[in-house]
Design a protein around this motif. Structure first.
Motif, PDB file in Angstrom:
ATOM      1  N   GLY A  45       0.839  -1.186   0.000  1.00  0.00           N
ATOM      2  CA  GLY A  45       0.000   0.000   0.000  1.00  0.00           C
ATOM      3  C   GLY A  45       0.875   1.237   0.000  1.00  0.00           C
ATOM      4  N   ASN A  46       0.271   2.411   0.140  1.00  0.00           N
ATOM      5  CA  ASN A  46       1.022   3.664   0.200  1.00  0.00           C
ATOM      6  C   ASN A  46       0.429   4.545   1.284  1.00  0.00           C
ATOM      7  OD1 ASN A  46       1.613   6.619  -0.499  1.00  0.00           O
ATOM      8  ND2 ASN A  46       3.013   5.536  -1.865  1.00  0.00           N
ATOM      9  N   ILE A  47       1.245   4.869   2.273  1.00  0.00           N
ATOM     10  CA  ILE A  47       0.774   5.590   3.451  1.00  0.00           C
ATOM     11  C   ILE A  47       0.432   7.048   3.156  1.00  0.00           C
ATOM     12  CG2 ILE A  47       2.989   6.431   4.355  1.00  0.00           C
ATOM     13  CD1 ILE A  47       2.029   5.356   7.129  1.00  0.00           C
ATOM     14  N   PHE A  48       0.928   7.590   2.032  1.00  0.00           N
ATOM     15  CA  PHE A  48       0.547   8.945   1.629  1.00  0.00           C
ATOM     16  C   PHE A  48      -0.853   8.970   1.012  1.00  0.00           C
ATOM     17  CE2 PHE A  48       5.307  10.004   0.668  1.00  0.00           C
ATOM     18  CZ  PHE A  48       5.573   9.981   2.026  1.00  0.00           C
ATOM     19  N   GLU A  49      -1.302   7.811   0.543  1.00  0.00           N
ATOM     20  CA  GLU A  49      -2.571   7.734  -0.179  1.00  0.00           C
ATOM     21  C   GLU A  49      -3.665   7.007   0.594  1.00  0.00           C
ATOM     22  OE1 GLU A  49      -1.399   5.661  -3.681  1.00  0.00           O
ATOM     23  OE2 GLU A  49      -0.058   7.251  -4.387  1.00  0.00           O
ATOM     24  N   GLN A  50      -3.296   6.241   1.628  1.00  0.00           N
ATOM     25  CA  GLN A  50      -4.255   5.431   2.373  1.00  0.00           C
ATOM     26  C   GLN A  50      -4.009   5.570   3.866  1.00  0.00           C
ATOM     27  OE1 GLN A  50      -2.471   2.113  -0.167  1.00  0.00           O
ATOM     28  NE2 GLN A  50      -4.413   1.181   0.482  1.00  0.00           N
ATOM     29  N   ASP A  51      -5.047   5.323   4.668  1.00  0.00           N
ATOM     30  CA  ASP A  51      -4.849   5.200   6.104  1.00  0.00           C
ATOM     31  C   ASP A  51      -4.040   3.939   6.364  1.00  0.00           C
ATOM     32  OD1 ASP A  51      -6.331   7.465   6.621  1.00  0.00           O
ATOM     33  OD2 ASP A  51      -8.198   6.364   6.967  1.00  0.00           O
ATOM     34  N   PHE A  52      -3.077   4.030   7.287  1.00  0.00           N
ATOM     35  CA  PHE A  52      -2.227   2.863   7.506  1.00  0.00           C
ATOM     36  C   PHE A  52      -3.041   1.658   7.987  1.00  0.00           C
ATOM     37  CE2 PHE A  52       0.387   0.058  10.099  1.00  0.00           C
ATOM     38  CZ  PHE A  52       1.304  -0.336   9.137  1.00  0.00           C
ATOM     39  N   GLU A  53      -4.054   1.887   8.792  1.00  0.00           N
ATOM     40  CA  GLU A  53      -4.834   0.759   9.296  1.00  0.00           C
ATOM     41  C   GLU A  53      -5.500  -0.013   8.163  1.00  0.00           C
ATOM     42  OE1 GLU A  53      -7.257   1.414  12.720  1.00  0.00           O
ATOM     43  OE2 GLU A  53      -5.922   2.956  13.514  1.00  0.00           O
ATOM     44  N   ASP A  54      -5.842   0.685   7.084  1.00  0.00           N
ATOM     45  CA  ASP A  54      -6.414  -0.004   5.924  1.00  0.00           C
ATOM     46  C   ASP A  54      -5.368  -0.846   5.198  1.00  0.00           C
ATOM     47  OD1 ASP A  54      -8.891   1.135   6.413  1.00  0.00           O
ATOM     48  OD2 ASP A  54      -8.551   2.840   5.081  1.00  0.00           O
ATOM     49  N   ILE A  55      -4.126  -0.380   5.218  1.00  0.00           N
ATOM     50  CA  ILE A  55      -3.026  -1.159   4.617  1.00  0.00           C
ATOM     51  C   ILE A  55      -2.706  -2.364   5.506  1.00  0.00           C
ATOM     52  CG2 ILE A  55      -0.593  -1.113   3.928  1.00  0.00           C
ATOM     53  CD1 ILE A  55      -0.915   1.933   3.513  1.00  0.00           C
ATOM     54  N   TRP A  56      -2.614  -2.121   6.807  1.00  0.00           N
ATOM     55  CA  TRP A  56      -2.179  -3.126   7.785  1.00  0.00           C
ATOM     56  C   TRP A  56      -3.092  -4.351   7.783  1.00  0.00           C
ATOM     57  CZ3 TRP A  56       1.993  -4.533   9.992  1.00  0.00           C
ATOM     58  CH2 TRP A  56       2.059  -5.132  11.248  1.00  0.00           C
ATOM     59  N   ASN A  57      -4.368  -4.132   7.572  1.00  0.00           N
ATOM     60  CA  ASN A  57      -5.290  -5.262   7.463  1.00  0.00           C
ATOM     61  C   ASN A  57      -5.931  -5.323   6.079  1.00  0.00           C
ATOM     62  OD1 ASN A  57      -5.273  -6.949   9.799  1.00  0.00           O
ATOM     63  ND2 ASN A  57      -6.121  -5.231  10.980  1.00  0.00           N
ATOM     64  N   GLY A  58      -5.166  -4.855   5.096  1.00  0.00           N
ATOM     65  CA  GLY A  58      -5.605  -4.918   3.710  1.00  0.00           C
ATOM     66  C   GLY A  58      -5.319  -6.279   3.096  1.00  0.00           C
ATOM     67  N   GLU A  59      -5.653  -6.406   1.824  1.00  0.00           N
ATOM     68  CA  GLU A  59      -5.584  -7.690   1.141  1.00  0.00           C
ATOM     69  C   GLU A  59      -4.200  -8.328   1.198  1.00  0.00           C
ATOM     70  OE1 GLU A  59      -7.350  -9.249  -3.045  1.00  0.00           O
ATOM     71  OE2 GLU A  59      -5.813  -7.687  -3.234  1.00  0.00           O
ATOM     72  N   LYS A  60      -3.151  -7.547   0.944  1.00  0.00           N
ATOM     73  CA  LYS A  60      -1.813  -8.142   0.856  1.00  0.00           C
ATOM     74  C   LYS A  60      -1.270  -8.536   2.232  1.00  0.00           C
ATOM     75  CE  LYS A  60       0.027  -6.802  -3.585  1.00  0.00           C
ATOM     76  NZ  LYS A  60       1.238  -6.357  -4.312  1.00  0.00           N
ATOM     77  N   TYR A  61      -1.469  -7.692   3.237  1.00  0.00           N
ATOM     78  CA  TYR A  61      -0.985  -8.060   4.570  1.00  0.00           C
ATOM     79  C   TYR A  61      -1.701  -9.308   5.087  1.00  0.00           C
ATOM     80  CZ  TYR A  61       2.536  -4.890   6.496  1.00  0.00           C
ATOM     81  OH  TYR A  61       3.722  -4.262   6.793  1.00  0.00           O
ATOM     82  N   VAL A  62      -3.015  -9.372   4.899  1.00  0.00           N
ATOM     83  CA  VAL A  62      -3.764 -10.541   5.350  1.00  0.00           C
ATOM     84  C   VAL A  62      -3.296 -11.791   4.599  1.00  0.00           C
ATOM     85  CG1 VAL A  62      -6.051 -11.632   5.384  1.00  0.00           C
ATOM     86  CG2 VAL A  62      -5.775  -9.255   6.129  1.00  0.00           C
TER      87      VAL A  62
END
Length: 339
Positions: free
Chosen positions: A287-304
């Motif tokens: 993900g990209n922290i400049f474009e998304q909330d980190f919590e959405d990245i942290w439990n997003g598709e790729k991290y899961v």
């Protein structure tokens, strides 16, 4: 209040991977933020030194950096300001450290530098910024040996800068720990004892690491292929070996990687990766922290998906963690300890 929150977060991290949860119930406690992936040296086992064209190069802007630290400040225990470049080349480095390590955040900060390109003002800043640990990479005690790996570096310059650092540490009564890091390889293993003596004379501790076979390819290329190309760098002395040359294997392998539960890495351009061992190609980002909330990245598709892969659970989304696991987890530099 912060300390209680961080302690609870540590407990939740352990619960996450021990209970086999692919969706994280805690936030990362260790953060790597790369101030820049530019470097002034051309180390042959580093993709930056090789001029890898698969990534963009740039500097982390101070204002964006502050926003990223604000995001992690509730949970982060450590922020490492180093990954794929020479941090000193970012002129905002000292301000980054101050912002992270002083009130109100007071997060432990660590950086590693080659110390070829600095000045007195920067040295003063590093030692008065509340930086916790400053690691200096020096892999030889003569120019001839040092430059075999630190291509383009000047040992005399580095040692003079180290003297200035030590003097500044005393002058400003700095609590920053200054450490000499020595990566041992075939080309310099005969100088380890002399390096330890020099470090003692300087009054700094030294940590010896066994060389990683290649900082990028060790993650995504099978080891037996790498041994044919880069095996010439591996030490001969068994005390310093982390690879078995004849079997083309690692002496010790990681049984389970906890990284996607406890750490994350943010590139200068905001791209997020599961750890600092993953080279920052856009195709591998989570993900990209400049474009998304980190919590959405942290439990997003790729991290899961990455956590599912490490837990041995079914999933159909490929990530770099799949590749790294398949290759028995990459080695990078491994600390060596003596009695």
């Amino acid at each position: 209040m912060f300390e209680i929150r961080k302690r609870i977060n540590r407990i939740k991290i352990k619960l996450g991977y021990r209970l086999g949860l692919s969706k994280a119930i805690a936030m990362p406690k260790m953060i790597t933020i790369d101030p820049t992936n530019h470097c002034n040296l051309k180390c042959p086992l580093c993709p930056t030194g090789e001029g890898d064209a698969s990534v963009e190069y740039g500097l982390f802007k101070l204002e964006k950096y502050k926003k990223v630290v604000d995001t992690f400040s509730k949970w982060a225990q450590n922020i490492q300001l180093f990954s794929w470049g020479e941090p000193i080349l970012n002129k905002s480095l000292v301000e980054m450290i101050r912002y992270t390590s002083q009130q109100p955040h007071k997060i432990r900060t660590i950086t590693t530098v080659n110390l070829n390109a600095t000045n007195d003002e920067q040295i003063k800043g590093l030692l008065t910024s509340n930086l916790d640990a400053l690691h200096i990479s020096i892999d030889g005690v003569t120019q001839e040996v040092y430059e075999k790996y630190r291509v383009g570096g000047n040992l005399e310059t580095v040692l003079n800068n180290l003297k200035k650092l030590i003097a500044a540490k005393k002058l400003y009564n700095s609590s920053t720990k200054v450490q000499w890091d020595f990566i041992v390889m075939k080309q310099n293993e005969h100088q380890i004892e002399e390096a330890k003596k020099m470090a003692s004379d300087f009054g700094v501790p030294i940590q010896v690491y066994s060389v990683g076979i290649h900082l990028k390819k060790d993650t995504d290329v099978p080891l037996n292929e790498l041994m044919d190309t880069y095996g010439e760098w591996l030490p001969d002395d068994p005390r310093y070996q982390t690879y078995t040359k004849d079997r083309k294997s690692r002496k010790r392998t990681m049984k389970f990687c906890k990284s996607p539960w406890l750490e994350t890495m943010v590139n200068w351009n905001g791209d997020v990766f599961p750890c600092s061992s993953v080279h920052t190609e856009e195709k591998e980002r989570y993900g990209n922290i400049f474009e998304q909330d980190f919590e959405d990245i942290w439990n997003g598709e790729k991290y899961v998906a990455a956590r599912k892969e490490l837990l041995g659970q079914p999933n159909n989304v490929h990530t770099i963690c799949h590749t790294c696991k398949k290759n028995n987890y990459q080695g990078r530099e491994t600390p060596l300890n003596w009695d």
